[in-house]
Design a protein around this motif. Structure first.
Motif: not given
Length: 744
Positions: A527, A531, A564, A567, A585, A588-589, A625
């Motif tokens: 992740s 990012t 992505r 994931l 995830w 983190e985004e 996402c």
């Protein structure tokens, strides 16, 4: 002839390019079709190559199924011409290509009911193949069996009847709407049932065509595994199949091969069924069938060795054993005589051959490629040999060997020492290495001066440095990056779930990404690669705009999107157990988007310098996402899955568009309570989104009649003015009865 060979050379070059990279198939197929077609006056060799190329192309897994489906529509006319050809090799390859293309065209017609022409061509091809199934040569009939298997697979309902849980890669009858105008559901189901019966009838027809029966048995395994609806029907037919039926006919070598082939194929099919479904109720019948077939095979092939051989009658009217009991005198036994060895050098074959005129003397044992088979034959032969004859033969070989040694020592000439020494000095082959003793003897005969003269001069070895690797192109960087991502996620899929931890690890965005090398650590690394790596946050000398421009040229954004996608697919494969990874995830985004926004704001202030200019529009990846994950979860989640409450409560940011998914989920009557439970939980424990939750609940109350009773209970407490202004009702008494009327 020259033009044909030149065309084949060009076609082979294009084929080699496509085999190296499957992305070239969509561009090569349109250029190949005008050359290989029957109407293009192509030679027979070019047509055969074209049919083989189409079968190989659509069976290749190296290019995407969506692109393969669009290319399948363009090759249908050419494939129709190949199916109607007279050459057997062209027809076989065309049928194999049709078996791969039929599911693709079938899925295309489901999504596009107006494409009648493509389905008409595919139906014509199917009819032509089904007509050949009973009258063609064996090779073509085997290919027809493979095509029928694909038709039964796609025209039979899948493993689950719920459209929300259908596997998009498993094309089945469950994807077809009941009211489809071009492919009616009932007609497809009836046709598949008839073709399955036709396939199973092959098992109970003429057993002499063992190739066709074996091919049919090999196709039934996939049908049993992927279509449980028809699995019992297939198993009942297989359990009624007798692969040893030919054992009642004369046991010719051909019949023995046919029986063994059919028996082994049937046993392999049923053993695989037992391994895949160890808890099935039909396993008892399968075990009994396998044991019965084993006994029948033993009776059919081992009958001669199990029965007692017939007694050998004595030639003189009296058995030897009876003579001993009666006291009769035994006739003298004659010892066999063997011819002497020929004069001169003798080979091992001549030494052990006691009867040169026998047929076994010219038998070459090198024809046996299997060593175990040769051992089994020798053991059975030794068991059948008379012990007395074997001892006599061994004694005869021993006597011949002793005689040969005596003759060789008697006729040996005295050695010529001088000649031997000369020969030894002259004969020094270069290819035979000298041992240590020879080297020492040779050095003793050489003086110290000669040794010093022959010594190699001392030389320093220069340092060796590997040449630098050539720079990678942008396409190579992109391809290698995608391969690395696929390997990382394949390793994640094989990794076990993390055990229960007694010590809580340190959390936060500044924690170490990989400290334990477990599943969570690798997800954090992936992740952050998606990012932070392409965002330029670790390079303070470059601004956001410059970093965006540099990355767009290098292609890192494409790699980030590939991560992505990986994931998302990894989480959705087992979303109930991997929901914590989805939350990590998204955190983190969100954190990456915040850093982007702060950097853009700082850059804007330094560039504008107080002037009135518009602020940059920074579009992050968090919302995209989050919506993608939420849409994927809503498609599979049920009304009893409370994990959605946890997911919505732990994601870092919620806006109106995200909560609108709860309204869409409430359109399913079974999930209304779950959607309202999510809104209630967020209203109670996430105060910043209270107004949005009430707005979504009000919109749900206005547009969804089935959700009104549940939404009304909370709107009374959170926003009662909505009920008073629009949905308030009053009771009016009319003739002693109560009547409910809406307020105007």
């Amino acid at each position: 002839m020259g033009s044909s060979s030149q065309s084949l050379a060009q076609l082979e070059a294009a084929r080699g390019l496509a085999l190296g990279d499957g992305r070239y198939y969509p561009t090569i197929i349109p250029g190949v079709l005008p050359i290989i077609g029957v109407n293009a006056n192509a030679t027979l060799e070019v047509q055969r190559w074209g049919a083989d190329f189409l079968a190989e192309t659509f069976a290749s897994p190296t290019w995407a199924p969506d692109v393969k489906a669009s290319s399948a529509l363009t090759v249908l006319p050419t494939l129709h011409e190949f199916v109607e050809a007279t050459d057997a090799s062209i027809v076989k390859s065309a049928i194999q290509a049709a078996a791969c293309i039929y599911p693709l065209v079938y899925r295309h017609i489901i999504s596009d009911p107006n494409d009648k022409q493509s389905w008409q061509i595919m139906s014509t091809i199917k009819s032509s193949i089904l007509r050949r199934m009973d009258s063609a040569i064996p090779g073509v009939r085997i290919c027809c069996v493979k095509f029928v298997q694909q038709v039964v697979l796609v025209q039979t309902p899948g493993q689950t009847a719920d459209p929300r849980r259908q596997d998009p890669n498993d094309i089945s009858l469950s994807h077809v709407p009941r009211d489809h105008p071009l492919i009616p559901y009932a007609n497809l189901e009836a046709e598949a049932s008839g073709l399955l019966d036709r396939l199973l009838d092959t098992l109970h027809s003429d057993y002499s065509d063992a190739l066709l029966v074996t091919a049919t048995l090999n196709t039934l395994g996939a049908l049993i595994q992927r279509r449980p609806v028809i699995a019992n029907k297939i198993l009942n037919s297989v359990l009624n199949f007798n692969p040893l039926k030919l054992a009642n006919s004369p046991m010719t070598p051909k019949n023995k091969v046919l029986i063994r082939s059919l028996e082994r194929t049937t046993r392999a099919l049923l053993v695989n069924v037992l391994k895949r479904n160890p808890e099935s109720s039909v396993n008892v019948r399968i075990q009994q069938y396998l044991e019965r077939m084993h006994r029948m095979r033993v009776d059919a092939f081992d009958e001669a060795s199990r029965k007692r051989p017939a007694p050998v009658e004595p030639t003189d009217g009296l058995d030897t054993a009876k003579r001993q009991r009666l006291g009769a005198t035994l006739p003298p036994t004659k010892e066999p005589t063997y011819p002497p060895l020929p004069p001169g050098p003798v080979s091992y074959r001549q030494l052990y051959t006691l009867d040169p005129t026998a047929s076994t003397a010219n038998f070459d044992v090198q024809i046996f490629q299997d060593r175990d088979q040769l051992v089994r034959i020798l053991v059975s032969v030794l068991h059948s040999i008379d012990e007395t004859k074997l001892n006599n033969a061994v004694n005869a070989v021993r006597a011949r060997y002793n005689t040969y040694l005596q003759d060789a020592s008697r006729h040996a000439a005295p050695p010529n020492i001088t000649a031997a020494v000369d020969e030894e000095e002259e004969y020094e082959p270069d290819f035979e290495p000298e041992d240590a003793e020879q080297v020492i003897n040779r050095l003793d005969s050489v003086g110290p001066d000669e040794i010093a003269r022959r010594a190699l001069p001392e030389a320093t070895i220069a340092p060796y440095k590997l040449p630098d690797a050539p720079p990678l192109t942008e396409q190579e960087v992109q391809r290698y990056g995608e391969e690395t991502i696929r390997r990382a996620f394949s390793m994640l899929s094989a990794m076990e779930e993390p055990p229960a931890k007694t010590k809580v690890p340190k959390g936060g965005f500044n924690r170490l990404a990989a400290s334990n090398f477990d599943r969570d650590s690798w997800i954090t690394i992936m992740s952050r690669l998606a990012t932070r790596a392409p965002s330029g946050l670790d390079d303070p000398e470059e601004g956001i705009k410059a970093e965006y421009g540099r990355i767009a040229k290098r292609g890192s954004f494409a790699l980030a999107e590939a991560i992505r996608d990986g994931l998302y697919n990894y989480i959705m494969y087992d979303w109930k157990r991997r929901l914590d990874l989805a939350i990590s995830w998204l955190n983190e985004e969100w954190y990456n988007d915040r850093l982007h926004a702060e950097a853009a704001e700082k850059n804007f202030r330094s560039v504008s310098n107080g002037k009135g200019s518009s602020r940059p529009d920074i579009r992050g990846n968090y919302k995209k996402c989050a919506l993608r994950l939420l849409d994927g979860l809503v498609a599979y989640i049920e009304g009893t899955d409370k994990v959605l409450v946890r997911f919505m409560s732990e994601i870092p940011e919620i806006d109106r568009e995200i909560l609108q998914r709860m309204k869409r989920m409430a359109e399913d009557p079974e999930r209304i309570e779950l959607a309202i439970l999510v809104l209630q939980y967020l209203y109670m424990f996430r105060p910043p989104v209270r107004s949005i939750c009430v707005d979504v609940l009000e919109d749900m109350w206005r547009t969804n009649d089935r959700a009104k009773p549940s939404a009304r209970k909370f709107l009374i407490k959170w926003r009662p003015e909505v009920l008073q202004s629009e949905n308030e009702v009053k009771m009016e008494s009319t003739n002693g009865t109560l009547e409910v009327k809406p307020v105007s």
